[in-house]
Design a protein around this motif. Structure first.
Motif, PDB file in Angstrom:
ATOM      1  N   ASN A  30       5.097  18.280  -0.748  1.00  0.00           N
ATOM      2  CA  ASN A  30       5.923  18.335   0.544  1.00  0.00           C
ATOM      3  C   ASN A  30       5.488  17.308   1.432  1.00  0.00           C
ATOM      4  O   ASN A  30       4.372  17.900   2.407  1.00  0.00           O
ATOM      5  N   LYS A  31       5.817  16.206   1.539  1.00  0.00           N
ATOM      6  CA  LYS A  31       5.381  15.090   2.610  1.00  0.00           C
ATOM      7  C   LYS A  31       5.744  15.405   3.978  1.00  0.00           C
ATOM      8  O   LYS A  31       6.834  16.061   3.942  1.00  0.00           O
ATOM      9  N   LEU A  32       5.086  15.062   4.824  1.00  0.00           N
ATOM     10  CA  LEU A  32       5.270  15.372   6.291  1.00  0.00           C
ATOM     11  C   LEU A  32       5.539  13.947   7.074  1.00  0.00           C
ATOM     12  O   LEU A  32       4.808  13.054   6.812  1.00  0.00           O
ATOM     13  N   VAL A  43       0.722  -1.150  -0.008  1.00  0.00           N
ATOM     14  CA  VAL A  43      -0.037   0.056  -0.010  1.00  0.00           C
ATOM     15  C   VAL A  43       0.720   1.276   0.038  1.00  0.00           C
ATOM     16  O   VAL A  43       0.569   2.352  -0.757  1.00  0.00           O
ATOM     17  N   ILE A  44       1.911   1.344   0.698  1.00  0.00           N
ATOM     18  CA  ILE A  44       2.909   2.388   0.945  1.00  0.00           C
ATOM     19  C   ILE A  44       3.524   2.765  -0.542  1.00  0.00           C
ATOM     20  O   ILE A  44       3.688   3.747  -0.894  1.00  0.00           O
ATOM     21  N   LYS A  45       3.811   1.491  -1.235  1.00  0.00           N
ATOM     22  CA  LYS A  45       4.337   1.759  -2.588  1.00  0.00           C
ATOM     23  C   LYS A  45       3.566   2.292  -3.511  1.00  0.00           C
ATOM     24  O   LYS A  45       4.022   3.104  -4.307  1.00  0.00           O
ATOM     25  N   LEU A  46       2.088   1.995  -3.499  1.00  0.00           N
ATOM     26  CA  LEU A  46       1.195   2.512  -4.281  1.00  0.00           C
ATOM     27  C   LEU A  46       1.082   3.827  -4.066  1.00  0.00           C
ATOM     28  O   LEU A  46       0.988   4.680  -5.009  1.00  0.00           O
ATOM     29  N   LEU A  47       0.947   4.229  -2.767  1.00  0.00           N
ATOM     30  CA  LEU A  47       0.750   5.495  -2.162  1.00  0.00           C
ATOM     31  C   LEU A  47       2.048   6.434  -2.938  1.00  0.00           C
ATOM     32  O   LEU A  47       1.681   7.510  -3.345  1.00  0.00           O
ATOM     33  N   LYS A  48       3.055   6.015  -2.294  1.00  0.00           N
ATOM     34  CA  LYS A  48       4.502   6.722  -2.873  1.00  0.00           C
ATOM     35  C   LYS A  48       4.677   6.988  -4.421  1.00  0.00           C
ATOM     36  O   LYS A  48       5.072   7.993  -4.624  1.00  0.00           O
ATOM     37  N   LYS A  49       4.111   5.961  -5.378  1.00  0.00           N
ATOM     38  CA  LYS A  49       4.221   6.142  -6.469  1.00  0.00           C
ATOM     39  C   LYS A  49       2.936   6.892  -7.471  1.00  0.00           C
ATOM     40  O   LYS A  49       2.792   7.133  -8.531  1.00  0.00           O
ATOM     41  N   HIS A  50       1.894   7.105  -6.538  1.00  0.00           N
ATOM     42  CA  HIS A  50       0.504   7.568  -7.024  1.00  0.00           C
ATOM     43  C   HIS A  50       0.959   8.852  -7.826  1.00  0.00           C
ATOM     44  O   HIS A  50       0.171   9.121  -8.946  1.00  0.00           O
TER      45      HIS A  50
END
Length: 146
Positions: free
Chosen positions: A95-97, A6-13
């Motif tokens: 700008n990710k937090l 899920v994190i990979k999908l979100l990071k590449k979205h």
């Protein structure tokens, strides 16, 4: 699906969405790449050392489009407002937090934000269980002809 996928999908979205919106796909000089792009024909990308076909471009376009729709659908339909906000700030914004910074910004305790984050990932893991993480073409060496 586990949290890592899920994190990979979100990071590449953002990359998937950019590819769909801007016609980025393997390109063959005699053919066009990703023909359903709004920029179709005006600036096809050329990837050094990569060759593609109209079929592979269409396949990429469909796969990336499906991923974008599924992720955005899960974010909007499965998560509550707090969960969606935490996911958006942590993974989807330019700008990710960090979770600590999200907690500060929202005047919440870090443990509360961590629990919201975990709950959101659990919900997304269920919703996106049958989604595979496609590889996106490397854009570092893309040359765009104007």
């Amino acid at each position: 699906m586990n949290h890592d996928k899920v994190i990979k999908l979100l990071k590449k979205h953002r990359s998937y969405k950019f590819a769909v919106n801007n016609g980025v796909a393997p390109f063959v000089e005699e053919e066009v790449g990703m023909p359903f792009s709004s920029n179709y024909g005006s600036r096809p990308p050329r990837l050094p050392g990569m060759r593609g076909t109209i079929d592979s471009s269409l396949e990429d376009f469909r796969m990336y489009s499906r991923i974008v729709r599924q992720v955005e659908g899960a974010l909007n339909e499965v998560l509550d407002d707090q969960e969606r906000d935490v996911i958006r700030m942590k993974y989807l914004e330019r700008n990710k937090l960090t979770l600590e910074r999200i907690a500060e910004r929202n005047h919440m305790h870090k443990n509360t934000v961590t629990a919201i984050h975990k709950r959101a990932l659990d919900n997304l893991s269920t919703a996106l269980m049958f989604v595979d993480v496609p590889e996106i073409i490397e854009l570092d060496n893309v040359v765009i002809n104007l």
